[in-house]
Design a protein around this motif. Structure first.
Motif, PDB file in Angstrom:
ATOM      1  N   VAL A 170       0.956  -1.302  -0.140  1.00  0.00           N
ATOM      2  CA  VAL A 170      -0.165  -0.022  -0.072  1.00  0.00           C
ATOM      3  C   VAL A 170       0.755   1.186   0.023  1.00  0.00           C
ATOM      4  N   LEU A 171       1.042   2.036  -1.020  1.00  0.00           N
ATOM      5  CA  LEU A 171       1.950   3.205  -1.470  1.00  0.00           C
ATOM      6  C   LEU A 171       1.100   4.705  -1.611  1.00  0.00           C
ATOM      7  N   ALA A 172       1.638   5.457  -0.795  1.00  0.00           N
ATOM      8  CA  ALA A 172       1.096   6.989  -0.955  1.00  0.00           C
ATOM      9  C   ALA A 172       1.391   7.274  -2.562  1.00  0.00           C
ATOM     10  N   ILE A 173       0.401   8.259  -2.735  1.00  0.00           N
ATOM     11  CA  ILE A 173       0.695   8.955  -4.198  1.00  0.00           C
ATOM     12  C   ILE A 173       0.770  10.216  -4.032  1.00  0.00           C
ATOM     13  N   ASN A 174       0.472  10.771  -3.055  1.00  0.00           N
ATOM     14  CA  ASN A 174       0.533  12.180  -2.712  1.00  0.00           C
ATOM     15  C   ASN A 174       1.836  12.684  -2.179  1.00  0.00           C
ATOM     16  N   THR A 175       2.890  12.417  -2.873  1.00  0.00           N
ATOM     17  CA  THR A 175       4.442  12.281  -2.489  1.00  0.00           C
ATOM     18  C   THR A 175       5.128  12.834  -3.845  1.00  0.00           C
ATOM     19  N   TRP A 226       6.869   6.400  -7.715  1.00  0.00           N
ATOM     20  CA  TRP A 226       6.989   4.999  -7.916  1.00  0.00           C
ATOM     21  C   TRP A 226       5.931   4.337  -8.885  1.00  0.00           C
ATOM     22  N   TRP A 227       4.863   5.102  -9.054  1.00  0.00           N
ATOM     23  CA  TRP A 227       3.742   4.592  -9.877  1.00  0.00           C
ATOM     24  C   TRP A 227       4.250   4.359 -11.290  1.00  0.00           C
ATOM     25  N   MET A 228       5.374   5.229 -11.782  1.00  0.00           N
ATOM     26  CA  MET A 228       5.720   5.045 -13.191  1.00  0.00           C
ATOM     27  C   MET A 228       6.459   3.761 -13.526  1.00  0.00           C
ATOM     28  N   GLY A 229       6.584   3.100 -12.493  1.00  0.00           N
ATOM     29  CA  GLY A 229       7.151   1.818 -12.704  1.00  0.00           C
ATOM     30  C   GLY A 229       6.301   0.637 -13.053  1.00  0.00           C
ATOM     31  N   LEU A 230       5.028   1.069 -12.803  1.00  0.00           N
ATOM     32  CA  LEU A 230       3.814   0.058 -13.157  1.00  0.00           C
ATOM     33  C   LEU A 230       3.631  -0.222 -14.527  1.00  0.00           C
ATOM     34  N   ARG A 231       4.385   0.886 -15.454  1.00  0.00           N
ATOM     35  CA  ARG A 231       4.398   0.528 -16.845  1.00  0.00           C
ATOM     36  C   ARG A 231       5.804   0.052 -17.346  1.00  0.00           C
ATOM     37  N   ARG A 232       6.778  -0.050 -16.300  1.00  0.00           N
ATOM     38  CA  ARG A 232       7.995  -0.515 -16.988  1.00  0.00           C
ATOM     39  C   ARG A 232       8.488  -1.909 -15.977  1.00  0.00           C
ATOM     40  N   GLU A 233       9.281  -1.450 -14.895  1.00  0.00           N
ATOM     41  CA  GLU A 233       9.845  -2.744 -14.391  1.00  0.00           C
ATOM     42  C   GLU A 233       8.751  -3.455 -13.254  1.00  0.00           C
ATOM     43  N   ARG A 260     -12.823  11.656 -15.460  1.00  0.00           N
ATOM     44  CA  ARG A 260     -11.250  11.323 -15.344  1.00  0.00           C
ATOM     45  C   ARG A 260     -10.937  12.145 -14.025  1.00  0.00           C
ATOM     46  N   TRP A 261     -10.136  11.629 -13.213  1.00  0.00           N
ATOM     47  CA  TRP A 261      -9.545  11.972 -11.921  1.00  0.00           C
ATOM     48  C   TRP A 261      -8.123  11.962 -11.918  1.00  0.00           C
ATOM     49  N   GLY A 262      -7.309  12.802 -11.915  1.00  0.00           N
ATOM     50  CA  GLY A 262      -5.989  13.043 -11.750  1.00  0.00           C
ATOM     51  C   GLY A 262      -5.611  13.006 -10.385  1.00  0.00           C
ATOM     52  N   LEU A 263      -4.488  12.157 -10.340  1.00  0.00           N
ATOM     53  CA  LEU A 263      -3.923  11.741  -8.941  1.00  0.00           C
ATOM     54  C   LEU A 263      -2.782  12.435  -8.669  1.00  0.00           C
ATOM     55  N   ASN A 264      -1.588  12.379  -9.651  1.00  0.00           N
ATOM     56  CA  ASN A 264      -0.421  12.882  -9.491  1.00  0.00           C
ATOM     57  C   ASN A 264       0.096  13.102 -10.862  1.00  0.00           C
ATOM     58  N   THR A 265       1.324  13.902 -10.668  1.00  0.00           N
ATOM     59  CA  THR A 265       2.106  14.010 -12.055  1.00  0.00           C
ATOM     60  C   THR A 265       3.373  14.142 -12.003  1.00  0.00           C
ATOM     61  N   HIS A 266       4.484  13.621 -12.842  1.00  0.00           N
ATOM     62  CA  HIS A 266       5.772  13.623 -12.499  1.00  0.00           C
ATOM     63  C   HIS A 266       6.364  13.955 -13.886  1.00  0.00           C
ATOM     64  N   HIS A 267       7.320  14.999 -14.335  1.00  0.00           N
ATOM     65  CA  HIS A 267       8.081  14.726 -15.290  1.00  0.00           C
ATOM     66  C   HIS A 267       7.465  14.556 -16.546  1.00  0.00           C
ATOM     67  N   GLY A 268       6.277  15.041 -16.800  1.00  0.00           N
ATOM     68  CA  GLY A 268       5.491  14.652 -17.921  1.00  0.00           C
ATOM     69  C   GLY A 268       4.658  13.287 -17.849  1.00  0.00           C
ATOM     70  N   TRP A 269       4.680  12.785 -16.889  1.00  0.00           N
ATOM     71  CA  TRP A 269       3.612  11.513 -16.643  1.00  0.00           C
ATOM     72  C   TRP A 269       2.615  11.600 -15.746  1.00  0.00           C
ATOM     73  N   THR A 270       1.646  11.010 -15.896  1.00  0.00           N
ATOM     74  CA  THR A 270       0.092  11.369 -15.035  1.00  0.00           C
ATOM     75  C   THR A 270      -0.108   9.813 -14.774  1.00  0.00           C
ATOM     76  N   ILE A 271      -0.714   9.934 -13.406  1.00  0.00           N
ATOM     77  CA  ILE A 271      -1.465   8.828 -12.894  1.00  0.00           C
ATOM     78  C   ILE A 271      -2.784   9.442 -12.613  1.00  0.00           C
ATOM     79  N   ALA A 272      -3.692   8.742 -13.271  1.00  0.00           N
ATOM     80  CA  ALA A 272      -5.234   8.990 -12.989  1.00  0.00           C
ATOM     81  C   ALA A 272      -6.027   7.992 -12.940  1.00  0.00           C
ATOM     82  N   LEU A 273      -7.441   8.458 -12.489  1.00  0.00           N
ATOM     83  CA  LEU A 273      -8.618   7.341 -12.546  1.00  0.00           C
ATOM     84  C   LEU A 273      -9.307   7.572 -13.977  1.00  0.00           C
TER      85      LEU A 273
END
Length: 252
Positions: free
Chosen positions: A155-160, A164-171, A221-234
């Motif tokens: 269980v990992l926070a995304i309001n930081t 880490w969530w970018m890795g769900l598309r990669r490693e 759509r619900w945006g959750l966080n962004t980082h260096h051009g990447w977005t995690i959303a619902l």
């Protein structure tokens, strides 16, 4: 004959008032109900232990969690209970399901949440129950590696600032998001090695390059966080995990 000093002491007979009699009857009724609950609960635990042996998916080992089945069971119970009992029923069934899962192997949960750690921990405790072995950790990557082994979840926070969530598309593409905590817009997500057909029905979690403009299809759509051009959303769009749309799981 000498006089005996021994006196018989008879128990004093106390007559119960009507109120006390009514209370005693209610307590006896509760005891009888408790006996029935205990018998049924132990029967359910025995069945749950047998079910666990049939859970491994043919595509490879996954956690014993079946979020879709848990969602169905809980929704069914909430639809049958009285509205004023809904919160109590949800908490009770989470515990019942958690202890049933423990008969298949005690679930290990690692929580990483540098911001609002109590909120994330409480969300995990409510979701997995007291039967789960839940502990706080300091490194999200180690928690993801732990989840990737298939023996537990993270269980990992995304309001930081840690994306880490970018890795769900990669490693960490073998992992799927299967729940979220913190309200309508969650602040932490549960991830694990979940059999894809076992993901819950509900909003999809997407990790995509670019902003949070949506896919143009009209789905909310619900945006959750962004980082260096990447977005995690619902999104409410019907997407398949692992496909090109960047779907990495779902939450109920």
């Amino acid at each position: 004959m000498p006089h005996s000093n021994v006196q018989k002491v008879w128990p004093e007979v106390v007559e119960l008032t009507p109120e006390q009699q009514a209370l005693a009857a209610l307590r006896a009724e509760i005891d009888a109900i408790d006996d029935q609950i205990l018998a049924l609960f132990e029967q359910r635990l025995a069945v749950a232990a047998t079910v666990g042996r049939a859970k491994d998916a043919p595509t490879g080992p996954h956690t014993k969690l079946r979020p879709d089945r848990e969602q169905t069971v809980l929704s069914r119970m909430l639809s049958k209970c009285r509205p004023e009992n809904a919160e109590a029923v949800e908490h009770l069934w989470r515990e019942i399901v958690g202890w049933g899962l423990a008969r298949q192997g005690r679930l290990q949960v690692q929580v990483w949440a540098p911001i609002e750690p109590t909120r994330a921990y409480d969300g995990a405790r409510l979701r997995f129950g007291a039967a789960a072995d839940i502990k706080m950790v300091r490194d999200p990557q180690k928690a993801l590696a732990f989840a990737a082994e298939g023996h537990g979840v993270a269980v990992l926070a995304i309001n930081t600032e840690d994306a880490w969530w970018m890795g769900l598309r990669r490693e960490w593409s073998m992992l799927s998001v299967f729940d979220g905590y913190g309200g309508e817009t969650p602040t932490s997500l549960a991830v694990g090695k979940i059999d894809p057909p076992a993901l819950p029905k509900g909003r999809r979690v997407v990790v995509t390059a670019g902003g949070d403009a949506g896919d143009g299809g009209g789905a909310r759509r619900w945006g959750l966080n962004t980082h260096h051009g990447w977005t995690i959303a619902l999104t409410e769009a019907e997407l398949t995990p692992g496909e090109a749309e960047g779907c990495v799981g779902a939450i109920g």
